[in-house]
Design an enzyme around this catalytic site. Structure first.
Site, short mmCIF file in Angstrom:
data_model
loop_
_atom_site.label_atom_id
_atom_site.label_comp_id
_atom_site.label_asym_id
_atom_site.label_seq_id
_atom_site.Cartn_x
_atom_site.Cartn_y
_atom_site.Cartn_z
N ASP B 152 0.85 -1.20 0.00
CA ASP B 152 0.00 0.00 0.00
C ASP B 152 0.89 1.24 0.00
O ASP B 152 1.83 1.34 0.78
CB ASP B 152 -0.90 -0.01 1.23
CG ASP B 152 -1.86 -1.20 1.22
OD1 ASP B 152 -2.18 -1.67 0.10
OD2 ASP B 152 -2.26 -1.67 2.29
N GLU B 229 -2.02 -8.32 -7.91
CA GLU B 229 -1.78 -6.91 -8.11
C GLU B 229 -0.87 -6.68 -9.31
O GLU B 229 -1.11 -5.80 -10.13
CB GLU B 229 -1.15 -6.34 -6.82
CG GLU B 229 -1.33 -4.86 -6.61
CD GLU B 229 -2.76 -4.39 -6.57
OE1 GLU B 229 -3.62 -5.11 -6.03
OE2 GLU B 229 -3.01 -3.29 -7.12
C1 LIG Z 1 -1.85 -3.79 -2.57
S1 LIG Z 1 -1.90 -5.30 -1.72
C2 LIG Z 1 -0.71 -6.32 -2.57
C3 LIG Z 1 -0.97 -7.77 -2.35
C4 LIG Z 1 0.00 -8.75 -3.03
N1 LIG Z 1 1.35 -8.61 -2.51
C5 LIG Z 1 -0.03 -8.57 -4.54
O1 LIG Z 1 0.98 -8.14 -5.08
O2 LIG Z 1 -1.06 -8.86 -5.13
C6 LIG Z 1 -1.13 -4.98 -0.18
C7 LIG Z 1 -1.53 -6.00 0.86
O3 LIG Z 1 -0.77 -5.81 2.05
C8 LIG Z 1 -1.60 -6.02 3.16
N2 LIG Z 1 -1.02 -5.31 4.29
C9 LIG Z 1 -0.92 -3.97 4.48
N3 LIG Z 1 -0.32 -3.69 5.65
C10 LIG Z 1 -0.01 -4.90 6.21
C11 LIG Z 1 0.61 -5.28 7.43
N4 LIG Z 1 1.03 -4.36 8.29
N5 LIG Z 1 0.76 -6.59 7.70
C12 LIG Z 1 0.32 -7.53 6.83
N6 LIG Z 1 -0.27 -7.22 5.66
C13 LIG Z 1 -0.44 -5.93 5.35
C14 LIG Z 1 -2.94 -5.48 2.71
O4 LIG Z 1 -3.99 -6.00 3.46
C15 LIG Z 1 -2.98 -5.90 1.25
O5 LIG Z 1 -3.58 -7.14 1.09
#
Ligand SMILES: C[S@@+](CC[C@H](N)C(=O)[O-])C[C@H]1O[C@@H](n2cnc3c(N)ncnc32)[C@H](O)[C@@H]1O
EC number: 2.1.1.33
Lengths: 432, 252
Positions: B152, B229
């Site tokens: 994110d 993503e």
């Molecule tokens: C934009 S998505 C990307 C997901 C995956 N890596 C992809 O490339 O499809 C970012 C993910 O990170 C997770 N996330 C954000 N902060 C996090 C944290 N502190 N611990 C674990 N997961 C987290 C979010 O819930 C989200 O699913």
């Protein structure tokens, strides 16, 4: 939109009660007590109250002091807290030699063993470092800026200690974690190399101390927690060596043991030259002595010293070398419902000699006020008055318990309650 | 066990869970205190639950295998699925903050295990906040690879401290990565790409992989293609920015 609890907490304007703190000069030249924004020092060598020398005005701190301590060599003293100001003092002239502004409220401080660096932790979990090279106090107080040293991600740091050999800086937080970090040669560039994490507590860690003896000069770390245990650690590996449950022992003494946070350890003090650790416990009138066996690496309850006839549940403990004395204070500031804004009571337990508890000739005993070094003059300075109303302490103990829970225990909401909280958030309503 | 026919959240034809039943809020706030269980320490993690075939609970000999890859913010788990067959003997785990998304990945792995006997036994997922609890899951030097794919972005300066890569958090990643371990990051947000790269460059315990090393590493090719993503970005013809660094011994 989504704001976190720490941020919310920071905006909270309610006045929080703050526990009274005590610290003793390493060779007992002086003793300091902080109650609310008030820093009170008594010169034990000269047997007189100390007036602080501070350019910044009459009151050095404008809000509750949350951390005080002397450096290991006794030259420096640091005070800091909710007013986001860190003050570094010469512990002889009691001149403020350096003022550092923090972005956030300060929750813990430490001084490197060589007295060249002061570290402080803020309420967002960042530990900062100030370099004192070149400050000799010959000029008036200087302002310094701090550099970030390390961070616990969005946690409140509750304890900060240098290891006895100066190699590590140890930080404890409300997320049950103790981090051991190598203190680098150039601290201003940050401390990036983590030696270990000491994991085992199941509630917030509230305090840290090192037990040091001639045979074990590198010392062993002990930590106290809201989980009613004191734990013994090997910081090089992060291994948990022993766990000492205090709740059972306290329970025998007091019988109203149903409420939560009942046996939270509020402070630990390793008594120099001995393997004893004194523990202040939230519901215990007096102190619990733990005995640490460094060859078998075990920790056990040795004894409870109660203070008879007085409702003294210490909020902070301190000791110095070769004196056989344990100092304690109980008290709070901002106590709601009383006309006195703050109260404090100082007690001293004497009789800790260079030995283990078994070989002590006399049991450690609380001293009468008149027998305390400095006597009533000292009490007048540190307590603000010689006699203190009993009722106030009962109220103070309750207020403190509540404050500590609010700050450090994570609230467990049911799913419905969480949804309700989300729907009724203030920040959201104001946007509509 | 898997009930392929009767499970309405799973596709009838493939047996895989259908994403639309696991939709969640787009973003979770990593700073807020959440309410999932956290292991007290890495020794409290029960691996037999995650990798039953590697840790048969009945056997007395305890398996000494440790997790080596961690996909942080794994989302729907695409990377893990690809890595699972590429490194069948390596244990790997995804860490994901969103509850529903984690459930989806769990179901996805179970379904794949069901339809491909003997495979996908080395991959699992936990719901946790990686920014707070990495040391509760991994011991010092345990990991050989860490992935941060399309994290994110948290654009606002005030929210930069919510970013999953920062100079301070890199201390923890350097702690759980063994010397020589590799950290892979990729994003389609240029500013975040610059940020992650500059954090890694200024950290004394990481060094960038050389061009030849990047080309020789089969995992690098997966960064922009294996995750949900990444595929979305590729479909839209978006640019990506990657930073791949090795954990080194700091020169002091
Ligand atoms: C934009 S998505 C990307 C997901 C995956 N890596 C992809 O490339 O499809 C970012 C993910 O990170 C997770 N996330 C954000 N902060 C996090 C944290 N502190 N611990 C674990 N997961 C987290 C979010 O819930 C989200 O699913």
């Amino acid at each position: 939109m989504e704001d976190n609890q720490i941020e919310d907490g920071e905006k909270n304007t309610n006045v929080e009660v703050a526990p009274a703190l005590i610290s003793v000069h390493p060779t007992q030249n002086s003793v300091a007590v902080a109650v609310g924004s008030d820093l009170r020092v008594y010169d034990l060598l000269g047997d007189c109250a100390v007036s602080l020398v501070d350019d910044s005005g009459a009151t050095s701190h404008k809000d509750s002091i949350r951390a005080i301590r002397y450096g290991a060599n006794g030259k420096l003293f640091v005070s800091a807290g909710d007013d986001k100001v860190v003050k570094i003092w010469f512990a002889e002239s009691w001149q403020c030699i350096c003022t550092v502004i923090s972005e956030k409220r300060v929750s813990a401080v430490a001084i490197s063993n060589d007295g060249q660096h002061v570290c402080f932790a803020d309420k967002f979990g960042v530990v900062w470092v100030v370099d004192l090279h070149g400050i000799d106090g010959s000029e008036a107080s200087v302002s310094k800026t701090a550099a970030p040293l390390l961070a616990h991600y969005c946690s409140i740091i509750t304890g900060l200690e240098f290891s006895p050999d100066g190699q590590y800086v140890v930080s404890a937080d409300r997320d049950f974690k103790i981090r051991v970090t190598i203190f680098p040669k150039k601290p201003l560039d940050g401390a990036h190399e983590i030696q270990s994490f000491c994991l085992g507590h199941t509630e917030f860690v509230s305090c840290l101390a090192f037990v040091i003896t001639l045979d074990y000069p590198q010392g062993f770390l002990v930590s106290g927690s809201g989980d009613s245990t004191v734990r013994l650690w090997d910081i090089t590996s992060g291994s948990l060596l022993d766990t000492c449950e205090v709740a059972a022992k306290v329970g025998h003494l007091e019988s109203n043991g149903s409420d939560e946070g009942y046996s939270t350890i509020t402070d630990l003090c390793a008594i120099p030259d001995t393997t004893l650790v004194a523990a202040a416990i939230q519901s215990l009138q007096g102190v619990m002595l733990l005995s640490c066996n460094l060859s078998t690496k075990t920790l056990s309850v040795a004894k409870v010293i109660s203070i008879k006839g007085e409702n003294v549940i210490p909020t902070s403990l301190a000791s110095s070398s070769c004196t056989g004395l344990l100092w304690m204070v109980t008290g709070v500031s901002n106590l709601p419902g009383f006309d006195c804004p703050s109260v404090s009571r100082v007690k001293v337990i004497s009789g800790f000699n260079k030995s283990s508890l078994d070989s002590l000739e006399h049991e450690p005993l609380p001293l009468e006020d008149n027998d305390i070094l400095g006597g009533t003059k000292l009490l007048e300075k540190l307590q603000g008055s010689v006699t203190v109303d009993e009722k106030v302490f009962t109220a103070a103990a309750e207020a403190l318990k509540a404050a500590m829970c609010n700050l450090l225990i994570k609230k467990q909401y049911s799913v419905e309650k969480r949804e309700f909280r989300k729907r009724t958030r203030n920040d959201r309503k104001t946007k509509q | 066990m898997l009930e392929k026919e009767s499970n309405p959240t799973h596709s009838k034809s493939t047996g895989l869970p259908r994403k639309r039943f696991y939709r969640a809020r787009a973003h979770s706030n990593p700073l807020s205190d959440s309410h999932f269980p956290v292991p007290v320490s890495p020794s409290h993690v029960d691996f037999s639950l995650h990798y039953p075939q590697f840790f048969p609970s009945s056997s007395e000999v305890s398996c000494s295998k440790k997790i080596q890859f961690a996909d942080i913010g794994c989302g729907f788990g695409g990377l893990l699925i690809s890595l699972s067959t590429l490194f069948p003997e390596t244990l790997m785990i995804g860490m994901e903050l969103r509850d529903k998304v984690t459930e989806y990945v769990k179901e996805r792995i179970l379904a794949l295990r069901g339809s491909n006997p003997g495979q996908y036994q080395n991959v699992s997922v936990v719901r946790t906040n990686s920014m707070k609890y990495i040391p509760n899951y991994f011991e010092k030097g345990q990991l050989t690879k860490m992935f941060f794919l399309f994290p994110d972005p948290h654009f606002k300066e005030k929210n930069h401290r919510r970013r999953v890569i920062s100079l301070h958090l890199l201390d923890e990643y350097a702690y759980v990565l063994g010397v020589g371990g590799i950290i892979y990051t990729i994003t389609d947000v240029e500013e975040l790409g610059d940020w992650m790269k500059s954090c890694l460059e200024s950290h004394p315990m990481f060094e960038a992989l050389k061009k030849e090393e990047l080309e020789a590493d089969p995992v690098v090719k997966l960064l922009c293609s294996a995750t949900e993503e990444g595929q979305k970005v590729a479909r839209n013809g978006g640019q990506t920015f990657q930073a791949v660094f090795r954990r080194i011994v700091p020169t002091s």
